[in-house]
Design an enzyme around this catalytic site. Sequence first.
Site, PDB file in Angstrom:
ATOM      1  N   TYR A 273      28.467 -36.177 -21.323  1.00 36.46           N
ATOM      2  CA  TYR A 273      27.333 -35.395 -21.834  1.00 36.46           C
ATOM      3  C   TYR A 273      26.428 -36.396 -22.709  1.00 36.46           C
ATOM      4  O   TYR A 273      26.844 -36.872 -23.876  1.00 36.46           O
ATOM      5  CB  TYR A 273      27.704 -34.302 -22.841  1.00 36.46           C
ATOM      6  CG  TYR A 273      26.499 -33.535 -23.391  1.00 36.46           C
ATOM      7  CD1 TYR A 273      25.434 -33.225 -22.636  1.00 36.46           C
ATOM      8  CD2 TYR A 273      26.393 -33.590 -24.921  1.00 36.46           C
ATOM      9  CE1 TYR A 273      24.300 -32.402 -23.382  1.00 36.46           C
ATOM     10  CE2 TYR A 273      25.241 -33.109 -25.618  1.00 36.46           C
ATOM     11  CZ  TYR A 273      24.175 -32.565 -24.623  1.00 36.46           C
ATOM     12  OH  TYR A 273      23.052 -31.907 -25.252  1.00 36.46           O
TER      13      TYR A 273
ATOM     14  N   ARG B 255       7.040   0.812  -3.752  1.00 36.89           N
ATOM     15  CA  ARG B 255       8.240   0.966  -2.906  1.00 36.89           C
ATOM     16  C   ARG B 255       8.856  -0.431  -3.097  1.00 36.89           C
ATOM     17  O   ARG B 255      10.104  -0.543  -2.695  1.00 36.89           O
ATOM     18  CB  ARG B 255       7.365   0.744  -1.530  1.00 36.89           C
ATOM     19  CG  ARG B 255       6.831   1.886  -0.753  1.00 36.89           C
ATOM     20  CD  ARG B 255       5.675   1.743   0.233  1.00 36.89           C
ATOM     21  NE  ARG B 255       4.283   1.391  -0.447  1.00 36.89           N
ATOM     22  CZ  ARG B 255       3.328   1.187   0.026  1.00 36.89           C
ATOM     23  NH1 ARG B 255       3.202   1.417   1.563  1.00 36.89           N
ATOM     24  NH2 ARG B 255       2.195   0.942  -0.219  1.00 36.89           N
TER      25      ARG B 255
HETATM   26  C1  UD1 Z   1      -4.018  -1.115   2.591  1.00 37.03           C
HETATM   27  C2  UD1 Z   1      -5.158  -0.364   3.320  1.00 37.03           C
HETATM   28  C3  UD1 Z   1      -4.665  -0.601   4.784  1.00 37.03           C
HETATM   29  C4  UD1 Z   1      -4.251  -2.018   5.246  1.00 37.03           C
HETATM   30  C5  UD1 Z   1      -3.481  -2.574   4.142  1.00 37.03           C
HETATM   31  C6  UD1 Z   1      -3.389  -4.214   4.383  1.00 37.03           C
HETATM   32  C7  UD1 Z   1      -6.253   1.478   1.984  1.00 37.03           C
HETATM   33  C8  UD1 Z   1      -6.294   2.977   1.922  1.00 37.03           C
HETATM   34  N1  UD1 Z   1      -5.320   0.893   2.921  1.00 37.03           N
HETATM   35  O1  UD1 Z   1      -2.898  -0.237   2.748  1.00 37.03           O
HETATM   36  O2  UD1 Z   1      -5.526   0.098   5.658  1.00 37.03           O
HETATM   37  O3  UD1 Z   1      -3.772  -2.035   6.411  1.00 37.03           O
HETATM   38  O4  UD1 Z   1      -3.823  -2.554   2.806  1.00 37.03           O
HETATM   39  O5  UD1 Z   1      -2.423  -4.986   3.576  1.00 37.03           O
HETATM   40  O6  UD1 Z   1      -6.773   0.669   1.438  1.00 37.03           O
HETATM   41  N2  UD1 Z   1      -4.378  -1.141  -5.342  1.00 37.03           N
HETATM   42  C9  UD1 Z   1      -5.318  -1.084  -6.401  1.00 37.03           C
HETATM   43  N3  UD1 Z   1      -5.369   0.371  -6.846  1.00 37.03           N
HETATM   44  C10 UD1 Z   1      -4.986   1.272  -6.242  1.00 37.03           C
HETATM   45  C11 UD1 Z   1      -4.342   1.192  -5.084  1.00 37.03           C
HETATM   46  C12 UD1 Z   1      -4.088  -0.074  -4.634  1.00 37.03           C
HETATM   47  O7  UD1 Z   1      -5.558  -1.993  -7.126  1.00 37.03           O
HETATM   48  O8  UD1 Z   1      -5.133   2.572  -7.076  1.00 37.03           O
HETATM   49  C13 UD1 Z   1      -4.266  -2.386  -4.900  1.00 37.03           C
HETATM   50  C14 UD1 Z   1      -2.672  -2.911  -4.689  1.00 37.03           C
HETATM   51  O9  UD1 Z   1      -2.304  -3.490  -6.084  1.00 37.03           O
HETATM   52  C15 UD1 Z   1      -2.538  -3.805  -3.351  1.00 37.03           C
HETATM   53  C16 UD1 Z   1      -4.132  -3.503  -2.863  1.00 37.03           C
HETATM   54  O10 UD1 Z   1      -4.583  -2.679  -3.745  1.00 37.03           O
HETATM   55  O11 UD1 Z   1      -2.437  -5.017  -4.037  1.00 37.03           O
HETATM   56  C17 UD1 Z   1      -3.631  -2.700  -1.643  1.00 37.03           C
HETATM   57  O12 UD1 Z   1      -2.959  -1.423  -2.088  1.00 37.03           O
HETATM   58  P1  UD1 Z   1      -1.656  -0.934  -1.311  1.00 37.03           P
HETATM   59  O13 UD1 Z   1      -1.112  -0.098  -1.799  1.00 37.03           O
HETATM   60  O14 UD1 Z   1      -0.621  -2.101  -0.843  1.00 37.03           O
HETATM   61  O15 UD1 Z   1      -2.322  -0.602   0.125  1.00 37.03           O
HETATM   62  P2  UD1 Z   1      -1.520  -0.425   1.603  1.00 37.03           P
HETATM   63  O16 UD1 Z   1      -0.901   0.841   1.703  1.00 37.03           O
HETATM   64  O17 UD1 Z   1      -0.766  -1.553   1.876  1.00 37.03           O
END
Ligand code: UD1
Length: 491
Positions: free
Chosen positions: A390, A42
């Site tokens: 300078y 995003r």
């Molecule tokens: C996630 C939570 C959501 C919560 C929110 C809080 C899940 C499914 N959802 O959503 O319930 O309210 O965080 O901020 O967990 N990441 C990885 N590997 C992956 C996917 C993500 O390391 O395969 C890391 C991302 O870099 C990020 C974090 O995990 O730092 C959270 O992932 P993100 O995709 O931001 O989750 P949200 O949709 O915000």
Amino acid sequence: MGPSSTEPGGSESLRRLVDGHSGAAPGPARTAVVLAAGEGKRLKSRLPKVLHRAAGRPLLGHVLEALRPLEVDQVIVVTSGRPEFEDAFGASATLVVQDPPKGTGDALRVALEAADARDGHVMVVPGDTPLVTSSTLQDLWTAHLDSTAAASVLTARMDTPAGYGRIVRAPDGGVEKIVEDRDATPDELKIDEVNGGVYIFELHGLADLLTKIDSENAQNEYYLTDVIALLRAGDRNVHALEADASDLAGVNSRAQLAEVTSLLYERTCRHWMDEGVTIVDPTVTYIDASVTIEADATILPFTFLEGSTTVATGAEIGPQTRIIDSEVGPGARVSFAVVRSSVLGPDTSVGPFASLRPGTRLAQGAELGTFVETKKAVLGEGSAAHHLSYLGDAEIGDGVNIGAGTITCNWDGETKHKSVIEDDAYIGSDTMLVAPVRVGKRAATGAGSVVRGEVPDEALAVGVPARVIEGKGNKMRRSERTDKKSPERAE
Ligand code: UD1
Ligand code: CA
């Protein structure tokens, strides 16, 4: 002072901590996992999301800094394997690679393969929540250890919960499940209690549990949040601790990056005001978390203090000033200026409209005025260049006056040369100092002169190219004055 890294990756204490020499109280092993592998689609960026900077530090750096005082036994960071992670954080955590990213549940599974501990507890923190504080994280540990719950989760009430997972509570008040925004029913979407993404789990059995989640959801990802319902189905309790909403703001878009950045700046300003610093308007003052400021300094609007900058008491910075990796001494004044990797001594004055490049050092009371640029320039006590100059690769003694329009011609097309101007010399307006050049003690140069080579002590150099007239220097008459350290200002 040279440029220096302000990343927590360079922090000695964090390194000690993850090496396991932290001196933490014995007890069940504590592991922390930071999830930082997601692509951050995003943000529409080539840079991984958690490496985007907020208030001078990558998002991931803020999270690791918040974890640091907890002194857990091991910090594991799940990354996408991009080399930037190793460079910035390799020394401060165990880095593991999740490629491709298949969801937060899959990310934790990968992390646990690298865990040193076999039991105890594991705290999971998202790498994109830079506002989370050490005390909130510590509160969750305390609450978790006080409870009999198999897991604990930080939650918050949000006015606009959109985008976050929702906490579905059971009739007994425990957490029934967490449902993601995109999978929620209209009724669930109305829930204003959100999942902060910070959890503590019992380590024992967690890896098994993670094999039981599937990716049948709107995003086709393995959701870590599904572990909650699984625990519940196994008659285990999940405890929720409500935190402040501003602590748990996540960054999923550039707009949210801007929001957390301004909250971080606001928090830092509040901290320094509590410590006795006057900040005239904190809404337009931008101080990195890595900066330190002494009480009774004053920061005027539209000022950026960055990196390893330190500001001493009585200094007045701004308006409209950017200072990076520099030391500002007591009582120094800097306005409408850019200062990089420089040292400003006590009671010095810079600006308005000056550019100090790396290696500038001003001794007590030295002054650089309007439209003066410096680079690797050392000015002694009370020396001044008030207008349009300078000064590069220049070594300038005490009590020297640099007239308007003076240029050190330090670059001969191939290499840089040094200009040395000794104590109490007087450089006339519009002098071109063609380096290498030395102007001796109490020597002087005439207006518009082009000076090369050597001007002996007390001599005067005039003309183009300059002729040296012995004994006609000593314009400043400083040897005859008692107040040696304050040159006349050429107003
Ligand atoms: C996630 C939570 C959501 C919560 C929110 C809080 C899940 C499914 N959802 O959503 O319930 O309210 O965080 O901020 O967990 N990441 C990885 N590997 C992956 C996917 C993500 O390391 O395969 C890391 C991302 O870099 C990020 C974090 O995990 O730092 C959270 O992932 P993100 O995709 O931001 O989750 P949200 O949709 O915000
Ligand atoms: Ca997020």
